[in-house]
Write a protein that holds these residues in place. Structure first.
Motif, PDB file in Angstrom:
ATOM      1  N   PHE A 164      39.113  -3.998 -29.868  1.00  0.00           N
ATOM      2  CA  PHE A 164      38.594  -3.825 -31.498  1.00  0.00           C
ATOM      3  C   PHE A 164      37.800  -5.165 -31.499  1.00  0.00           C
ATOM      4  O   PHE A 164      36.581  -5.293 -31.997  1.00  0.00           O
ATOM      5  CB  PHE A 164      39.490  -3.811 -32.460  1.00  0.00           C
ATOM      6  CG  PHE A 164      39.119  -4.023 -33.745  1.00  0.00           C
ATOM      7  CD1 PHE A 164      38.294  -3.032 -34.416  1.00  0.00           C
ATOM      8  CD2 PHE A 164      39.290  -5.320 -34.344  1.00  0.00           C
ATOM      9  CE1 PHE A 164      38.013  -3.410 -35.747  1.00  0.00           C
ATOM     10  CE2 PHE A 164      39.076  -5.404 -35.586  1.00  0.00           C
ATOM     11  CZ  PHE A 164      38.290  -4.537 -36.434  1.00  0.00           C
ATOM     12  N   GLN A 165      38.540  -6.323 -30.915  1.00  0.00           N
ATOM     13  CA  GLN A 165      37.652  -7.607 -31.323  1.00  0.00           C
ATOM     14  C   GLN A 165      36.544  -7.856 -30.442  1.00  0.00           C
ATOM     15  O   GLN A 165      35.604  -8.507 -31.025  1.00  0.00           O
ATOM     16  CB  GLN A 165      38.742  -8.693 -30.695  1.00  0.00           C
ATOM     17  CG  GLN A 165      39.772  -8.768 -31.972  1.00  0.00           C
ATOM     18  CD  GLN A 165      40.860  -9.947 -31.716  1.00  0.00           C
ATOM     19  OE1 GLN A 165      41.468  -9.819 -30.377  1.00  0.00           O
ATOM     20  NE2 GLN A 165      40.904 -10.903 -32.690  1.00  0.00           N
ATOM     21  N   LYS A 166      36.543  -7.265 -29.145  1.00  0.00           N
ATOM     22  CA  LYS A 166      35.315  -7.222 -28.422  1.00  0.00           C
ATOM     23  C   LYS A 166      34.190  -6.347 -29.097  1.00  0.00           C
ATOM     24  O   LYS A 166      33.170  -6.921 -28.676  1.00  0.00           O
ATOM     25  CB  LYS A 166      35.680  -6.610 -26.764  1.00  0.00           C
ATOM     26  CG  LYS A 166      34.662  -6.441 -25.980  1.00  0.00           C
ATOM     27  CD  LYS A 166      35.091  -5.879 -24.523  1.00  0.00           C
ATOM     28  CE  LYS A 166      33.919  -5.893 -23.422  1.00  0.00           C
ATOM     29  NZ  LYS A 166      34.511  -5.084 -22.314  1.00  0.00           N
ATOM     30  N   ALA A 167      34.545  -5.296 -29.619  1.00  0.00           N
ATOM     31  CA  ALA A 167      33.357  -4.395 -30.077  1.00  0.00           C
ATOM     32  C   ALA A 167      32.677  -5.342 -31.438  1.00  0.00           C
ATOM     33  O   ALA A 167      31.535  -5.355 -31.404  1.00  0.00           O
ATOM     34  CB  ALA A 167      33.956  -3.230 -30.568  1.00  0.00           C
ATOM     35  N   LEU A 168      33.643  -6.173 -31.914  1.00  0.00           N
ATOM     36  CA  LEU A 168      32.933  -6.732 -32.877  1.00  0.00           C
ATOM     37  C   LEU A 168      32.036  -7.915 -32.628  1.00  0.00           C
ATOM     38  O   LEU A 168      30.956  -7.950 -33.283  1.00  0.00           O
ATOM     39  CB  LEU A 168      34.126  -7.469 -33.948  1.00  0.00           C
ATOM     40  CG  LEU A 168      34.791  -6.507 -35.097  1.00  0.00           C
ATOM     41  CD1 LEU A 168      35.882  -7.192 -35.543  1.00  0.00           C
ATOM     42  CD2 LEU A 168      33.888  -5.876 -36.007  1.00  0.00           C
ATOM     43  N   ALA A 169      32.601  -8.565 -31.548  1.00  0.00           N
ATOM     44  CA  ALA A 169      31.767  -9.760 -30.804  1.00  0.00           C
ATOM     45  C   ALA A 169      30.387  -9.160 -30.232  1.00  0.00           C
ATOM     46  O   ALA A 169      29.287  -9.773 -30.429  1.00  0.00           O
ATOM     47  CB  ALA A 169      32.429 -10.315 -29.673  1.00  0.00           C
ATOM     48  N   GLU A 170      30.369  -7.893 -29.693  1.00  0.00           N
ATOM     49  CA  GLU A 170      29.325  -7.435 -29.062  1.00  0.00           C
ATOM     50  C   GLU A 170      28.216  -7.073 -30.319  1.00  0.00           C
ATOM     51  O   GLU A 170      27.084  -7.371 -30.144  1.00  0.00           O
ATOM     52  CB  GLU A 170      29.615  -6.145 -28.140  1.00  0.00           C
ATOM     53  CG  GLU A 170      30.447  -6.449 -27.014  1.00  0.00           C
ATOM     54  CD  GLU A 170      30.957  -5.352 -26.338  1.00  0.00           C
ATOM     55  OE1 GLU A 170      30.863  -4.111 -26.871  1.00  0.00           O
ATOM     56  OE2 GLU A 170      31.176  -5.436 -25.029  1.00  0.00           O
ATOM     57  N   ASP A 171      28.735  -6.590 -31.360  1.00  0.00           N
ATOM     58  CA  ASP A 171      27.995  -6.205 -32.354  1.00  0.00           C
ATOM     59  C   ASP A 171      27.274  -7.577 -33.206  1.00  0.00           C
ATOM     60  O   ASP A 171      26.077  -7.435 -33.279  1.00  0.00           O
ATOM     61  CB  ASP A 171      28.809  -5.520 -33.433  1.00  0.00           C
ATOM     62  CG  ASP A 171      27.773  -5.216 -34.716  1.00  0.00           C
ATOM     63  OD1 ASP A 171      26.783  -4.316 -34.651  1.00  0.00           O
ATOM     64  OD2 ASP A 171      28.072  -5.766 -35.760  1.00  0.00           O
ATOM     65  N   GLU A 172      28.123  -8.691 -33.335  1.00  0.00           N
ATOM     66  CA  GLU A 172      27.398  -9.903 -33.755  1.00  0.00           C
ATOM     67  C   GLU A 172      26.394 -10.347 -32.727  1.00  0.00           C
ATOM     68  O   GLU A 172      25.542 -11.026 -33.423  1.00  0.00           O
ATOM     69  CB  GLU A 172      28.658 -10.878 -33.940  1.00  0.00           C
ATOM     70  CG  GLU A 172      29.499 -10.744 -35.168  1.00  0.00           C
ATOM     71  CD  GLU A 172      30.714 -11.571 -35.243  1.00  0.00           C
ATOM     72  OE1 GLU A 172      30.752 -12.335 -34.269  1.00  0.00           O
ATOM     73  OE2 GLU A 172      31.698 -11.171 -36.169  1.00  0.00           O
ATOM     74  N   ASN A 173      26.622 -10.081 -31.619  1.00  0.00           N
ATOM     75  CA  ASN A 173      25.786 -11.031 -30.412  1.00  0.00           C
ATOM     76  C   ASN A 173      24.619 -10.130 -30.153  1.00  0.00           C
ATOM     77  O   ASN A 173      23.412 -10.508 -29.545  1.00  0.00           O
ATOM     78  CB  ASN A 173      26.544 -11.088 -29.209  1.00  0.00           C
ATOM     79  CG  ASN A 173      27.630 -12.114 -29.368  1.00  0.00           C
ATOM     80  OD1 ASN A 173      27.406 -12.942 -30.226  1.00  0.00           O
ATOM     81  ND2 ASN A 173      28.420 -12.032 -28.535  1.00  0.00           N
ATOM     82  N   ARG A 174      24.582  -8.849 -31.047  1.00  0.00           N
ATOM     83  CA  ARG A 174      23.309  -7.751 -30.690  1.00  0.00           C
ATOM     84  C   ARG A 174      22.044  -8.414 -31.413  1.00  0.00           C
ATOM     85  O   ARG A 174      22.067  -8.848 -32.440  1.00  0.00           O
ATOM     86  CB  ARG A 174      23.791  -6.562 -31.325  1.00  0.00           C
ATOM     87  CG  ARG A 174      22.794  -5.405 -30.702  1.00  0.00           C
ATOM     88  CD  ARG A 174      23.455  -4.068 -31.012  1.00  0.00           C
ATOM     89  NE  ARG A 174      24.602  -3.859 -30.705  1.00  0.00           N
ATOM     90  CZ  ARG A 174      25.668  -3.207 -30.820  1.00  0.00           C
ATOM     91  NH1 ARG A 174      25.766  -2.476 -32.024  1.00  0.00           N
ATOM     92  NH2 ARG A 174      26.638  -2.788 -30.102  1.00  0.00           N
TER      93      ARG A 174
END
Length: 381
Positions: free
Chosen positions: A371-381
């Motif tokens: 979940f935290q990885k998915a959030l981080a990826e979304d922020e870096n998109r």
């Protein structure tokens, strides 16, 4: 004390709790409370982009659904029920108890209502006084495209009653743009106030139709006409639950101040689904996922009760199962309102990961980390 992550009631912010503890007046006779109530209703109207009047009723969200049907339905009125979920189907009960005749447009419970299929249906039969539709059908978490649906129904002259109890404030709702005639909401979902209040937004068209009924409304409590002139008359139909309304006002002001509320719900929901998928779980829905609740299928070989009880008793996190046709088949995680935040979802997904491991299910990863990885990826998109 449990971490409650069900799809309503949600966690309540401290300022909402404090508002409910304020000293109260007599709401029946104090002009200041009539002003407060009116201003609160006007705020609710602005939040959902409408010039329609909003009303707050003393009763849990289901009261709004019954009030809409009681106020509109006369004996032998034909009413169209859009049924792709448990609550969608349930509207028929309110219609028939007030003498209406229901016709159901039934579609797959695993996906949203198809607007093109509904249009094909209406080309053959559109003689309906009004239609009912659920925005987010909470037992499955399916999200229906109410803007397209209600505009289509309006083009046929059909009034619309929309249940957005589990949708509004977590999903975009524009009442005027969607041409919704009566919108129903509840205090305990994404608004994040305690349960106990219904909110209704009523169009002039709907009110005119209600006022021009040939038969009286067969209810006092579920009768929207009793609220129509409350401000002019300085009279409510019953003593309003003033402390609850103080709390609702604080919650509505919280929503108004949260300029990224819809984006936050979308990010949290998407990351939750990615985490559950990464963990090896699947969903009840094939399409049309709401941003307020996710229904995940119970893994083969386990029961919903095993997972729910393990999460609650060992890890102190409460999620919930479902009911009716989905009883025992799915688990539901609520990520709406105050519950739609990174910290609470991490706790929830960590508890689910550990509970599944305890029960012998081969979880593919730590779902809180996914979940935290998915959030981080979304922020870096």
């Amino acid at each position: 004390m449990y971490k409650t992550m069900t799809p309503g009631p949600t966690n309540v912010r401290e300022n909402v709790r404090m508002a409910r503890s304020l000293e109260t007046t007599n709401p029946d006779i104090d002009p200041a409370f009539y002003e407060f109530y009116k201003e609160t209703c006007e705020l609710l109207a602005r939040l959902l982009h409408t010039k329609n009047n909003a009303y707050i009723l003393g009763g849990e969200g289901i009261l709004g659904l019954e009030t809409a049907c009681a106020s509109l339905t006369e004996p032998r009125d034909r009413v169209l029920i859009l049924d792709n979920g448990v609550f969608g189907r349930g509207f028929a009960d309110f219609v028939t108890m007030y003498g209406g005749e229901t016709v159901s447009f039934v579609s797959d419970y695993h996906r949203p209502i198809s607007v093109s299929e509904l249009e094909d249906f209406l080309k053959k039969d559109s003689d309906f006084k009004y239609a009912t539709v659920v925005h987010c059908d909470t037992p499955s978490g399916v999200l229906n495209p109410i803007n397209e649906i209600c505009n289509l129904l309006a083009s046929y002259g059909i009034l619309t009653v929309v249940d957005s109890v589990a949708g509004m404030f977590g999903e975009y709702v524009n009442i005027d743009e969607s041409k919704i005639d009566i919108l129903c909401g509840g205090s305990q979902k994404a608004l994040s106030a305690p349960p106990g209040l219904t909110m209704l937004w009523v169009s002039d068209r709907a009110m005119e139709m209600i006022e021009n009924r040939k038969t009286p409304i067969a209810s006092f409590y579920a009768n929207i006409l009793n609220f129509k002139d409350y401000y002019k008359k300085q009279e409510f139909p019953y003593t309003m639950p003033i402390s609850d309304i103080y709390g609702l006002r604080a919650a509505a002001e919280n929503v108004a101040a949260d300029k990224n509320i819809l984006e936050r719900h979308a990010r949290i929901a998407a990351a939750t689904r990615k985490a559950l998928t990464a963990g090896g779980l699947s969903f009840f829905l094939e399409d049309g996922f709401a941003n307020t609740v996710t229904a995940v299928s119970v893994p083969e070989g386990l029961t919903d009760r095993q997972i729910l009880d393990t999460m609650k008793n060992r890890y102190h996190v409460m999620i919930t199962g479902s009911f009716d046709t989905m009883a025992g088949k799915v688990l539901r995680i609520g990520h709406m309102g105050e519950n739609a935040n990174e910290a609470d979802l991490c706790i929830t997904l960590r508890a689910m990961t550990q509970a599944l491991k305890d029960l012998g299910f081969p979880v593919a990863c730590s779902m809180d980390e996914a979940f935290q990885k998915a959030l981080a990826e979304d922020e870096n998109r």
